[in-house]
Write an enzyme that holds these catalytic residues in place. Structure first.
Site, PDB file in Angstrom:
ATOM      1  N   GLY A 272     -13.084  -3.910   0.316  1.00  0.00           N
ATOM      2  CA  GLY A 272     -14.262  -3.568   0.668  1.00  0.00           C
ATOM      3  C   GLY A 272     -14.794  -2.514  -0.381  1.00  0.00           C
ATOM      4  O   GLY A 272     -15.808  -2.648  -0.951  1.00  0.00           O
TER       5      GLY A 272
ATOM      6  N   GLY B  61      -9.375  -8.775  -0.966  1.00  0.00           N
ATOM      7  CA  GLY B  61      -8.253  -9.021  -0.190  1.00  0.00           C
ATOM      8  C   GLY B  61      -7.608 -10.530  -0.535  1.00  0.00           C
ATOM      9  O   GLY B  61      -6.277 -10.542  -0.761  1.00  0.00           O
TER      10      GLY B  61
ATOM     11  N   ARG C 157       0.846  -1.170   0.125  1.00  0.00           N
ATOM     12  CA  ARG C 157       0.019   0.121   0.064  1.00  0.00           C
ATOM     13  C   ARG C 157       0.777   1.291  -0.310  1.00  0.00           C
ATOM     14  O   ARG C 157       0.641   2.380  -0.556  1.00  0.00           O
ATOM     15  CB  ARG C 157      -0.888   0.026   1.265  1.00  0.00           C
TER      16      ARG C 157
ATOM     17  N   LYS D 290     -18.626 -17.084   2.006  1.00  0.00           N
ATOM     18  CA  LYS D 290     -20.236 -16.826   2.198  1.00  0.00           C
ATOM     19  C   LYS D 290     -20.829 -16.094   1.131  1.00  0.00           C
ATOM     20  O   LYS D 290     -20.401 -15.373   0.737  1.00  0.00           O
ATOM     21  CB  LYS D 290     -20.269 -16.231   3.581  1.00  0.00           C
TER      22      LYS D 290
END
Length: 393
Positions: free
Chosen positions: A374, A351, A36, A198
């Site tokens: 996200g 991620g 990053r 999920k």
């Protein structure tokens, strides 16, 4: 969405307040992955190349929840940042206040000041206007280059833009240039590969992608809920019972829209969820009782191959199996290799899938590897990202 970009701002002689995403992993107080920090360098170095410009860098680190906690101090990031930037970086003791403002005004051309953790103040995540105004006092212009937090309406990502001339840094500009066409008008065939554990965390993404994609490949733990919805035996595999009806609706919607959905047709399984468990090949689509689906099988990979290689647009979010266990990493590894070999525009977001392409060494063969987990998910959902909306032309 058209956004204001860095090169449209006059930076000469200006204090440039830049929001970056230095929320990097630390091990024993030292940066263990500087990806990053490196991704922010093109914007920061461009600013420093402008006559008389100085640099005020702000970020958060971890979740101190509005309290000053030494373990979350950006001083832990300072040394690595200074080393990568190749010049001296002054460390501030705070991110707002008269002392910090005075430090910014004393900066000479080419000098760099790193502010302390923004989230030491609860007003940051509350997007408090007073706090935003105090942050804005540290600069003459504002540049947001923190795509990883662009889905949050925080003081440093949205609030500051109301007080200063604002623009996107090169990283955010690149993210928007790759994600926007996927959401609005992707070149077809458009293949979406969605994995992860999920269904519940990916419903909105799946619904959004069904509007535009040609083929939707579903893998990872979430695939077993879809297989169960189709009446297939999944043994002891991960299942979200409450989302079987949702999975059925998504399958029905795909059929109505003419979207080809590909689910696993064979599996690598184990009797327990462990990296030491024995890998068992299940040639059939049905998984026997007592076994857990851990990865996709070779026939499944074969069914994906042509679709991936012939895609003109492709997005991948989420691993196809338990890739952190070596015995069950082959599916994700081979999908990563196929994506790297695709001649179309390839984007990897999220991620774990980013971690996978980095782990297997394919990142440099993919057109865009997103820096925001996200944020990239919400972009694919078609949501408005506050940090990007604030930079609209």
């Amino acid at each position: 969405m058209k956004i204001k970009t860095l090169k449209t701002l006059d930076l000469k002689g200006k204090r440039c307040l830049v929001r970056v995403d230095f929320n990097v992993p630390l091990k024993n107080g030292v940066v263990s992955d500087d990806t990053r920090i490196r991704s922010a360098l093109p914007t920061l170095k461009y600013i420093l190349s402008q006559d008389g410009a100085s640099l005020v860098v702000m970020s958060h680190l971890g979740r101190p929840k509005g309290q000053v906690k030494k373990e979350f101090s950006l001083s832990a990031v300072h040394d690595r940042f200074q080393e990568l930037l190749g010049r001296n970086v002054i460390m501030a003791g705070d991110c707002i206040g008269s002392d910090v403002e005075a430090m910014t005004k004393e900066l000479k051309s080419g000098e760099v000041l790193l502010l302390e953790n923004l989230r030491f103040y609860k007003e940051e995540t509350e997007n408090n206007p007073g706090f935003s105004k105090k942050l804005a006092a540290n600069g003459d212009v504002y540049i947001n280059d923190a795509f990883g937090t662009a889905h949050r309406a925080h003081a440093s990502t949205e609030g500051v833009s109301h007080f200063l001339p604002s623009a996107a840094g090169f990283l955010i500009e690149k993210e928007v240039n790759f994600f926007e066409p996927l959401v609005t008008k992707p070149e077809k065939p458009f293949v979406a590969i969605i994995g992860g554990a999920k269904v519940s965390s990916k419903i909105s993404v799946l619904e959004s992608l069904l509007k535009n994609c040609t083929t939707l490949i579903i893998g990872g733990g979430m695939a077993y809920t879809f297989l169960k919805a189709r009446g297939i035996s999944i043994g002891n595999s991960l299942i979200e019972e409450n989302f079987i009806d949702t999975a059925l609706q998504l399958l029905k919607s795909a059929e109505e829209k003419g979207v080809d959905i590909l689910l696993p047709i064979d599996h690598m399984a184990a009797k327990e969820f462990s990296d030491t468990a024995e890998a068992t090949y299940v040639k059939d689509v049905n998984i026997p009782n007592g076994f857990i689906g851990m990865d996709i099988g070779p026939n499944t990979l074969l069914s994906y191959k042509d679709k991936i290689l012939n895609a003109k647009s492709l997005v991948w979010n989420g691993p196809l199996g338990v890739f952190e266990f070596e015995k069950f990493s082959k599916g994700t590894l081979e999908v990563a290799e196929l994506v790297a070999s695709c001649k179309g525009v390839t984007v990897v977001g999220g991620g774990d899938s980013v971690a996978a392409v980095n782990k297997f060494g394919f990142a440099d063969r993919i057109d865009h590897v997103s820096t925001g987990g996200g944020a990239s998910l919400e972009y694919l959902e078609g949501k408005t990202l506050p940090g990007i909306a604030a930079l609209k032309e």
